[in-house]
Design an enzyme around this catalytic site. Sequence first.
Site, mmCIF file in Angstrom:
data_model
loop_
_atom_site.group_PDB
_atom_site.id
_atom_site.type_symbol
_atom_site.label_atom_id
_atom_site.label_comp_id
_atom_site.label_asym_id
_atom_site.label_seq_id
_atom_site.Cartn_x
_atom_site.Cartn_y
_atom_site.Cartn_z
ATOM 1 N N HIS A 1 8.522 3.226 -6.052
ATOM 2 C CA HIS A 1 9.659 4.237 -5.339
ATOM 3 C C HIS A 1 10.957 4.238 -6.123
ATOM 4 O O HIS A 1 11.639 5.286 -5.640
ATOM 5 C CB HIS A 1 9.817 3.880 -4.134
ATOM 6 C CG HIS A 1 10.072 2.640 -3.333
ATOM 7 N ND1 HIS A 1 11.355 2.032 -3.807
ATOM 8 C CD2 HIS A 1 9.495 1.816 -2.656
ATOM 9 C CE1 HIS A 1 11.311 0.839 -3.369
ATOM 10 N NE2 HIS A 1 10.152 0.531 -2.574
ATOM 11 N N HIS B 1 7.667 8.076 -6.337
ATOM 12 C CA HIS B 1 6.911 8.496 -5.120
ATOM 13 C C HIS B 1 7.831 8.224 -4.061
ATOM 14 O O HIS B 1 8.066 7.633 -3.001
ATOM 15 C CB HIS B 1 5.900 7.029 -4.797
ATOM 16 C CG HIS B 1 4.681 7.187 -5.794
ATOM 17 N ND1 HIS B 1 3.427 7.643 -5.393
ATOM 18 C CD2 HIS B 1 4.628 6.899 -7.002
ATOM 19 C CE1 HIS B 1 2.642 7.517 -6.204
ATOM 20 N NE2 HIS B 1 3.097 6.992 -7.465
ATOM 21 N N ASP C 1 7.495 -4.993 -7.541
ATOM 22 C CA ASP C 1 6.304 -4.177 -7.544
ATOM 23 C C ASP C 1 6.587 -2.913 -6.672
ATOM 24 O O ASP C 1 6.200 -1.609 -7.222
ATOM 25 C CB ASP C 1 5.181 -4.713 -7.093
ATOM 26 C CG ASP C 1 4.451 -5.776 -8.054
ATOM 27 O OD1 ASP C 1 5.075 -5.863 -9.473
ATOM 28 O OD2 ASP C 1 3.556 -6.535 -7.965
ATOM 29 N N ASP D 1 6.811 13.466 -1.646
ATOM 30 C CA ASP D 1 5.146 13.249 -1.280
ATOM 31 C C ASP D 1 5.121 14.073 -0.011
ATOM 32 O O ASP D 1 3.868 14.633 -0.015
ATOM 33 C CB ASP D 1 5.114 11.673 -1.213
ATOM 34 C CG ASP D 1 4.923 10.873 -2.308
ATOM 35 O OD1 ASP D 1 5.025 11.755 -3.459
ATOM 36 O OD2 ASP D 1 4.858 9.906 -2.304
ATOM 37 N N GLU E 1 8.502 4.712 2.439
ATOM 38 C CA GLU E 1 8.454 3.772 1.199
ATOM 39 C C GLU E 1 8.840 2.516 1.917
ATOM 40 O O GLU E 1 9.715 2.389 2.771
ATOM 41 C CB GLU E 1 9.260 4.218 0.194
ATOM 42 C CG GLU E 1 9.072 5.581 -0.282
ATOM 43 C CD GLU E 1 7.653 5.541 -1.048
ATOM 44 O OE1 GLU E 1 7.141 4.662 -1.393
ATOM 45 O OE2 GLU E 1 7.354 6.723 -1.476
ATOM 46 N N ASP F 1 5.662 10.221 5.440
ATOM 47 C CA ASP F 1 5.473 9.401 4.443
ATOM 48 C C ASP F 1 6.671 8.457 4.816
ATOM 49 O O ASP F 1 7.828 8.704 5.330
ATOM 50 C CB ASP F 1 5.537 10.121 3.135
ATOM 51 C CG ASP F 1 5.023 9.072 2.212
ATOM 52 O OD1 ASP F 1 4.201 8.207 2.170
ATOM 53 O OD2 ASP F 1 5.723 8.987 0.838
#
EC number: 2.7.7.7
Length: 239
Positions: free
Chosen positions: A57, A152, A52, A157, A9, A7
């Site tokens: 995160h 997140h 945003d 995750d 970000e 994953d």
Amino acid sequence: MRQIILDTETTGLDPQQGHRIVEFAGLEMVGRKLTGKHLHLYIHPERDIDPDAQRVHGISLEFLAGKPVYRQVGQEIADFLRGAELIIHNAPFDVGFLNAEFAKMGLEPVSALCAGVIDTLREARDMFPGKRNSLDALCDRFEIDRSNRTLHGALVDCELLSEVYLWMTRGQESLAMDIDVELPGDAGGAIQFERKPLKVLAASEAEQAEHQAYLDALDKAVKGPCLWRSLEQPAQAEG
């Protein structure tokens, strides 16, 4: 098969608009079990982070001050992924960012570097058409505890996705493990991921009676023992 649950970000949604990775996480899985080997990096993007994205995160430029830039860690990421099959939720997003970063360094794209990519979002949409298939929704569907997930974060995750992937592929292994995690605004510490034991619910007497009545009706319809009766007999004989 060596697999990496992966994953990232990012600063925004599109690497073609100059957005970059700010966090990378990968957990190694071999034989459907996490090995404990992982790679977790915070990366300074050398640009602003969209508000945003930061709300999702929680990673700020202030937190990333002093962290390595991608050209300092890109080879380490490539070496970690080399030869593995990647398991990613919404794979085109993460692969697109990785390819953009690798291209800046003259490194191979994911398609040449890795053995393949499994997109759990696409697979979930095939399994549960018309339903919500976000990571949160799948955790709820499979009763996976996500109380540790307030933002997140990529590493959390990955841990959740590893459990989702095993459920989706009918695996039920325990993945409880300790990982040292550096969190935004924190000096880091040990986060322990714990999972509740699998619940086994036995049929009640009323349910068993209803089941037998249904089998009796099948026997009558086929004018003899139905297939289920023949499957039950060996199990009863063994008991």
